[in-house]
Design an enzyme around this catalytic site. Structure first.
Site, short mmCIF file in Angstrom:
data_model
loop_
_atom_site.label_atom_id
_atom_site.label_comp_id
_atom_site.label_asym_id
_atom_site.label_seq_id
_atom_site.Cartn_x
_atom_site.Cartn_y
_atom_site.Cartn_z
N GLY A 451 7.60 28.25 46.28
CA GLY A 451 6.94 27.78 47.48
C GLY A 451 5.51 27.37 47.21
N ASP A 452 4.76 27.17 48.33
CA ASP A 452 3.37 26.77 48.20
C ASP A 452 2.49 27.83 48.86
OD1 ASP A 452 3.44 26.29 50.97
OD2 ASP A 452 4.01 24.20 50.65
N HIS A 470 -10.74 27.60 41.75
CA HIS A 470 -11.61 26.63 41.08
C HIS A 470 -10.94 25.27 40.91
CE1 HIS A 470 -10.36 27.28 36.56
NE2 HIS A 470 -9.32 27.16 37.34
#
Length: 582
Positions: A451-452, A470
């Site tokens: 998933g995200d 970052h």
């Protein structure tokens, strides 16, 4: 054959004997040939030999104390930090100064007239297997920090300026210096003339108190003596990158042995290279301490061993990545500086996440290059937030968000057998992580989710974001952190691994990585207060930060105790990590 440098105890004995025997007035003409008559007596009247200094690398403090005792050197004052030597080491070896805890001890010895002198011992503890071992080996061989110190007995500004001018007239050139607040003393270093007869080429004027004007003038003269040479060294940095990358591509580190020498002809046959040109490359690599000449051949150093393919902490993939795609994009740095856009996107027509995802071989190289820096994770399993979860009698779960190959999660699960892990990643990365965690023996305690960032599992006890933020601009970072905050129960901890920018202009790996991220990903490194603001915007509070190896920092956050009245609502669009690298 190369000569093995003396061990620390031998060097301590030699230095102590030197300090006991030398007469100041007789020593000065050896340091400054041509110094005689009124100038000699003027210098001797204002200065006295105070100490000789050396840098040692004990495995621990008790060993150092035993070595000093064996050399007849006693001391009763605690060691103090060395600012000047720490920063010189950091610059010389491109190392984070926060990881170089150099301490000063000054055991007393008696001079020929029974006057009290000292041996100034700079000590950097290097346990067996420490990554600082290569620094110790280099410094023992070259002894950059060995010097003699003259104590200025009456540090009047006019006297100090006159002494500096006298040294300059006799070709002693400024070589750095600084003020040490721990002992309230200013040090001015000089390099003695090439025809000096003394074994020590560095000379220190040691002055009690702070003398900022004198120090500023001295440092300005130091930089004025070497700007062209300094700039040349800086301009050849690209040559170093490519030399290391070619060494990795050719498999030179695999073909070399750390104990026995291999001839250039043999290496050329093994690697299919031109012998004469390969020999030139090997001598350049020797200058970088990657290999060392030995008779008719070369041996591999501890530094060079990091470029082997068969070592667990190999950095070969990192050398290939920095000497390959990232090297190409960094050539377009001007585009990033002019536009603020990632040079990688400008050069390749797409962001590097998508570019790597379409090339399985390149994606694998990138994932392995990320793993090459995994030693920064070593202290994380011992963090109080992790140990508290690991010791809980109730089941506890740790979620690694965009956790790559599972290196950090695996270390935590291995250290805390009662924890259960969840790895959230892209499908092809999940499969690689599953194999790695199974091989580490903790795969049966890990759940894998594809998933995200919008899919962060709710209700866990500990959440990890390692080298994720970052990669993104501030807006996306806020979205990622809000997804985390929404999933976190009130008692949960969030641990973030990033390189944190210093608040001043001090040497830092994070500063270099900041430029790298802007050029290659469009992301950036940030200061701790910047991360604190991003966390606050997501309803989280930065509690503390802990230094990690390789210039990294562990940020510890939790849900804020009081909701922020100005905090914007959690956005509905999901921030995708579909192209997020491991």
């Amino acid at each position: 054959m190369t000569t093995t440098p003396p061990d620390d105890e031998t060097r301590l004995r030699q230095t102590a004997a030197f300090v006991r025997e030398q007469d100041t007035a007789a020593l000065l003409p050896l340091l400054l040939p041509g110094l005689d008559g009124p100038e000699l007596w003027a210098l001797a009247a204002h200065c006295r030999l105070a100490h000789a200094a050396l840098l040692v690398f004990p495995p621990d403090q008790p060993t150092l104390h035993a070595q000093l005792a064996a050399c007849g050197m006693a001391f009763d004052t605690p060691p103090i930090p060395s600012v000047v030597v720490r920063d010189r080491l950091a610059r010389r070896h491109h190392h984070d100064p926060a990881e170089l805890d150099v301490r000063i001890l000054r055991p007393a010895v008696l001079g020929p007239g029974r006057e009290t002198r000292e041996v100034e011992v700079f000590a950097l503890t290097v346990p067996p297997g420490s990554p600082l071992t290569r620094i110790a080996a280099h410094e023992r061989t070259h002894q950059h920090e060995a010097h003699l110190a003259l104590e200025v007995e009456h540090p009047d500004p006019l006297v100090l300026r006159g002494l500096c001018a006298l040294l300059a007239r006799h070709d002693a050139t400024p070589d750095g210096g600084g003020y040490n607040p721990h002992e309230d003393a200013t040090v001015l270093y000089f390099t003695t003339p090439a025809d000096a007869k003394a074994a020590h080429r560095r000379l220190e004027l040691h002055v009690r108190g702070e003398h900022p004007d004198i120090l500023a003038t001295h440092l300005a003269r130091h930089h004025a003596h070497q700007p062209a040479e300094t700039l040349l060294h800086l301009l050849t940095g690209a040559w170093t990158t490519q030399a290391l990358a070619v060494c990795a591509r050719l498999g030179l580190a695999d073909a070399l042995n750390p104990r026995t020498a291999t001839t250039t002809a043999t290496l050329a046959r093994h690697t299919g290279t031109h012998p004469d040109t390969l020999d030139t490359l090997l001598h350049y690599l020797a200058m970088l301490d990657v290999v060392t000449p030995d008779g008719d051949g070369f041996r591999l150093t501890d530094l060079g061993a990091l470029l082997r393919t068969d070592t667990p902490d190999s950095m070969r993939a990192l050398a290939l990545m920095y000497g390959g795609p990232f090297y190409q994009s960094f050539a377009a740095l001007e585009h990033t500086v002019r536009t603020g856009e990632a040079a990688f996107d400008h050069l390749f027509g797409e962001n590097h996440f998508d570019h790597f995802a379409r090339d399985p071989e390149l994606a694998d190289l990138f994932d392995r290059s990320m793993a090459a820096s995994s030693r920064m994770f070593e202290p994380v399993p011992a963090h109080p937030a992790v140990t508290a979860a690991g010791r809980s009698p109730a089941p506890r779960t740790v979620v690694d968000i965009a956790g790559g190959n599972g290196e950090l999660l695996g270390r935590i699960l291995t250290a805390h057998p009662h924890l259960h892990g969840v790895l959230l990643e892209r499908p092809h990365v999940v499969e690689a992580a599953r194999l790695a965690l199974d091989a580490a023996g903790c795969g049966d305690r890990c759940t894998y989710r594809c998933g995200d960032f919008a899919d962060v599992p709710a209700g866990a006890d500990l959440y990890l974001l390692s080298r994720v933020l970052h990669d993104w601009d501030d807006a996306r970072c806020r979205e990622i952190l809000r997804h985390c905050a929404r999933a976190m129960p009130a008692h949960a901890d969030l641990l973030i691994v990033e390189r944190v920018l210093p608040v001043d202009a001090s040497t830092s790996l994070a500063t270099a990585w900041d430029l790298h991220m802007r050029c290659n990903t469009g992301g950036r490194e940030r200061r701790a207060d910047h991360y604190a603001r991003l966390l606050a915007d997501a309803g989280l509070e930065l509690l503390d930060r802990t230094p990690l190896p390789l210039g990294a920092t562990l940020l510890h956050a939790r849900r804020a105790t009081l909701p922020s009245p100005t905090r914007p609502p959690v956005p509905t669009p999901a921030t995708t990590m579909a192209a997020r690298p491991a």
